[in-house]
Structure formats: structure tokens, C-alpha cells
Design an enzyme around this catalytic site. Sequence first.
Site, mmCIF file in Angstrom:
data_model
loop_
_atom_site.group_PDB
_atom_site.id
_atom_site.type_symbol
_atom_site.label_atom_id
_atom_site.label_comp_id
_atom_site.label_asym_id
_atom_site.label_seq_id
_atom_site.Cartn_x
_atom_site.Cartn_y
_atom_site.Cartn_z
ATOM 1 N N ARG A 55 45.806 26.975 -134.981
ATOM 2 C CA ARG A 55 47.068 26.730 -135.690
ATOM 3 C C ARG A 55 47.880 25.630 -135.018
ATOM 4 N NH1 ARG A 55 50.835 32.013 -134.252
ATOM 5 N NH2 ARG A 55 50.114 32.336 -132.123
ATOM 6 N N LYS A 102 52.584 23.435 -133.654
ATOM 7 C CA LYS A 102 51.977 24.758 -133.639
ATOM 8 C C LYS A 102 52.523 25.557 -134.817
ATOM 9 C CE LYS A 102 51.274 28.902 -130.797
ATOM 10 N NZ LYS A 102 51.560 29.541 -129.489
ATOM 11 N N ASP A 106 45.611 32.425 -140.518
ATOM 12 C CA ASP A 106 46.235 31.577 -141.535
ATOM 13 C C ASP A 106 46.771 30.273 -140.966
ATOM 14 O OD1 ASP A 106 48.544 32.349 -140.185
ATOM 15 O OD2 ASP A 106 49.137 33.807 -141.705
ATOM 16 N N GLY A 107 46.695 30.110 -139.648
ATOM 17 C CA GLY A 107 47.142 28.873 -139.039
ATOM 18 C C GLY A 107 48.652 28.717 -138.952
ATOM 19 N N ASP A 122 41.021 30.462 -122.301
ATOM 20 C CA ASP A 122 41.468 29.448 -123.263
ATOM 21 C C ASP A 122 42.982 29.260 -123.228
ATOM 22 O OD1 ASP A 122 41.073 32.165 -124.546
ATOM 23 O OD2 ASP A 122 42.314 31.225 -126.083
ATOM 24 N N ASP A 154 50.748 28.412 -123.689
ATOM 25 C CA ASP A 154 50.590 29.429 -124.735
ATOM 26 C C ASP A 154 51.457 30.664 -124.475
ATOM 27 O OD1 ASP A 154 48.928 27.804 -126.096
ATOM 28 O OD2 ASP A 154 47.118 28.990 -125.852
#
Length: 506
Positions: free
Chosen positions: A100, A119, A131-132, A258, A268
Site C-alpha cells: 500500500r 502510504k 486493499d492497499g 520487512d 513502519d
Amino acid sequence: MNLSPTVPPWIDKLRWTHCFASLGPAFYSEILPQGLPEPHWIAHSPQVARLLGWPLDWWSDHTALEAFSGQALWPSMRPLASVYSGHQFGVWAGQLGDGRALWLGELDTPSGQMELQLKGSGRTPYSRRGDGRAVWRSSIREFLGSEALAGLGIPSTRALCVTGSRLAVQRETLEPAAVVTRVSPSFIRFGHFEHFADAGQHQELQSLADFVIRNYCPGCALEASPYAALLQWVAEQTAELMASWQAVGFCHGVMNTDNMSILGLTLDYGPFGFLDTYHPEHICNHSDHQGRYAYDQQPSIAYWNLYALGQALMPLIQNTDTALAALETYQSHYPRAWAQRLRAKLGLQTALPQDIELAQKLLQLMAHNRVDFTIFFRRLCHFDAAPQARNESIRGLFMDPTGFDRWAQDYQARLSLEPGGASPDQDCARMLRMRQSNPWVVLRNHLAQTAIEAAQEGDFSEIERLLTVIFQPFDEAVPNLDPHHLARYAGFPPDWAAQLELSCSS
């Protein structure tokens, strides 16, 4: 998707580069963002505007809202989503990628080269079943979290702005969609290296390693084993990051490989949080049922992740002993970095063997007495080292103040060993030093939640006010902040804060 038809001269003159894209199509997919319908501003960071060298009113141009809600592109923007893989909760998850997020390019700025990334701008080839999209709740938290850590001096990606829409997105409930614009020298993760190693694409793996060395740690190229030197460099950056997190009671919540930055940045922001009561086993992520990413586990998990990175780099390093020696750097560097921060929190300028035991006894005492982490260390800045001093404002934080009294005697004795002893002048100098290591305010969950709820009611002023506060967490002299707000930001969390639950969808 078109270019914004007309842009102000300063936008047209921005120098965009696309170095990451030069690595080749194996590293990314080019895709246009899916813009938010009827977007509007939620928040923007003046500090990041200064970082980029932009005018403070950059956001007032209508093309800015279009560009950072994914509706249009500024000249020379080139959106792409990168591919990576990773271990999630210790289990190999295979191919992941920017599900996303869309990279817009790099900018030459007064602070060096910076990448900008949207983002929440819609699905990409790496969205898998997602759904991004991002929602107001998570986007506001990431915006505030990024800027809070930057204010604390902790390496982090930054957040330029958040745009919102009435578009409904399904999470636990229907929530309105948002896009947060992130800024960083690089968004390359441990997982990028894992991806190409797992796929046996050793040429791409080498290209990526060479890219990182060339752009971020060129000294590694001069070493006998450049790729082992890269691993050692990453280990050292990561050790410093972990010590910084632990020193302010920051919990990341999802330290998957990640989510680990190759530059040692906080990356993140999901179910992150800061400690209220000092509880070493605190788990900030409601989805972390095993406590893998609890506060006290973060330093060891960082080493686990570095080991995974080392395995990914083995086709380039080749020699196991060389790789292990590079990894061992973390095991020696982290304790030194942690000890340095503990001494700073205690106001110690010299290093003595008993310092760590003194600090550990304090932390054990705080855990046993359920003492508020941030408030205790801020009050400790005003510790009176005189032999008969009672330090009531500090000892009153403990259910068993006699335990603190015993520790305070040891602390007083240790302070007497500092240059100049424990004189009133030395006390004053120590207090000033400690105030630069012990923040008066951190982004507690209830503060972020209050700002989110106000925004959902159409009031964005609390985000702006909170942003101002968290960006100067060591100085209580916040302009235009009345005593009521000061007390609310710096005080104990309300009872309802204990009921807040954050998961990976946060």
C-alpha cells in the site's frame, strides 16, 4: 492519472532523481496511485517542510493536495512499488512488498537526498489480499509517531503530511481512508536482501548491496570484505537504534525483518507505543499473543533479524566466520550503547563498573512498584544529592518508598564520585544534562487517541498542538501552550488509557 496542469515555480524547480529505479525492473513495479475522492488536509509537518527546504505554506497550493492524496503527480514524480520478502513473527512469509506504498522518487534537499513515499494510495502488485488503503486512525498515528521519535533525536522515517477522505475502508469496522506521505533517505529493508537471496537472484542481491554501500556507507567499499563490512555497519546502526528505543520506553510492536531499515531507522509505525508504567514484559501489539516483540525482547529480536540479514548476504560474504564476526559487532556494541544512555539518564559523566548494577537495581525497583517510566526519569532530573534530602516528589511515585530510599543512598554515593563531587553547582549542571536525556512528554497512546477522535469530529487542532509538543520533548517552555494543556500532556495517563488495544491493523 495526469500531471498537475500548473504548478508554482518552486515545485517545477524541484530536482527529482530516480536512483533506486536505476536498479532495474526486478526491484519494483511501476504503478499509478489510486487517488482519494474529495480529499482534504488532516495534518502537515512544518519541521519536515524545513527538512526538505520547502516553503512553510507549500500545502496551500491546490496541486499539493492532489499530489499527496494520489490524485495527480508533480513534474518528474515516478511512482513505483518495490518488492521485498521477510520473516513475520519469526516465520518466513515469502514475497511481500509495498502493498500500500508508492515511492515517488528522490529529492535533492538541504538535508541530503530524501525519498518521498505515499502510504495508503491503493492496491499494488504486492497487496496480496489487501486493499492497499490506510485509514485515518493508523495514518494519524504514523504521522505523530514519526515526528515524536524525530523530536526525541531517534533515527526515524519522517511524515510530511496526511490527507483524508470520506471513502470507507473495511478494517475491524468501516473507517475513512487516508494517505500519509513518508520521507526518508531510504526505505530499503532487511527484507529486500532476503527477497533476492531466497530467489537465488545473486546478481540482483549484489546490485542492491553495492547500491547501499555506494549511497549510504561508502567506507565499506574500502574494506577487505565489503559485504561483511556492510553487515557490520548495519549491525552498529541497529544497536544504536535499539538502545535509543529502550532509553525512552518505545515499543515498536512488529519487528518483522520487512519492517527493519537497512539504515537503522525506525520504520513502519503500526501498533507502536511508549511505556506508561515500567513493565519490562509490556506487549504493545494486541496481535502478538506470544510476546515476541515485547519491550524487553526488542534488543534480542534485533539480533535475530540481523542474523537473517547475514544469511541473506552469505552468497556475497561467502565466509561464515567473517559473517559471524560482523554480526558479533551487535553483541558488543549494543551493551555499550545501552550503558551510555543509562548513564545519561542518571546524569553520570564518567563510567564506573558499578553503574550498570545501579541502573538495573533502579529498573527492578520501578517494575516492582509499577512506576511511570517517563514521569520518574523526568522527576529524577531534580534529584537533590544532599545527604539528608528526602526527594519527596520522586519517592512518592513508589508504593514502597523505602526501597527507593535505599537506592537513593547508593545514587548519592555514586554522584559523589563524579568530578567535583555532589556540590550544589554540580547538582545544577547534572540537572540540566539530565533534562536533555529524559523527556517531559512522549506520545502516549491516550494522547494520540484523543487527537484521532477530535479529528474524526472535524477538529484537527489537537494534532497540530500535539505535534508542536512532541517535537520539543525536552523543553517544557512550549509557546502558546496554556498550563492546562501542559499538565495534560505531561501528566499520568487516565484510567481509560489502559483499555486501549492496538493490533497490526493500527
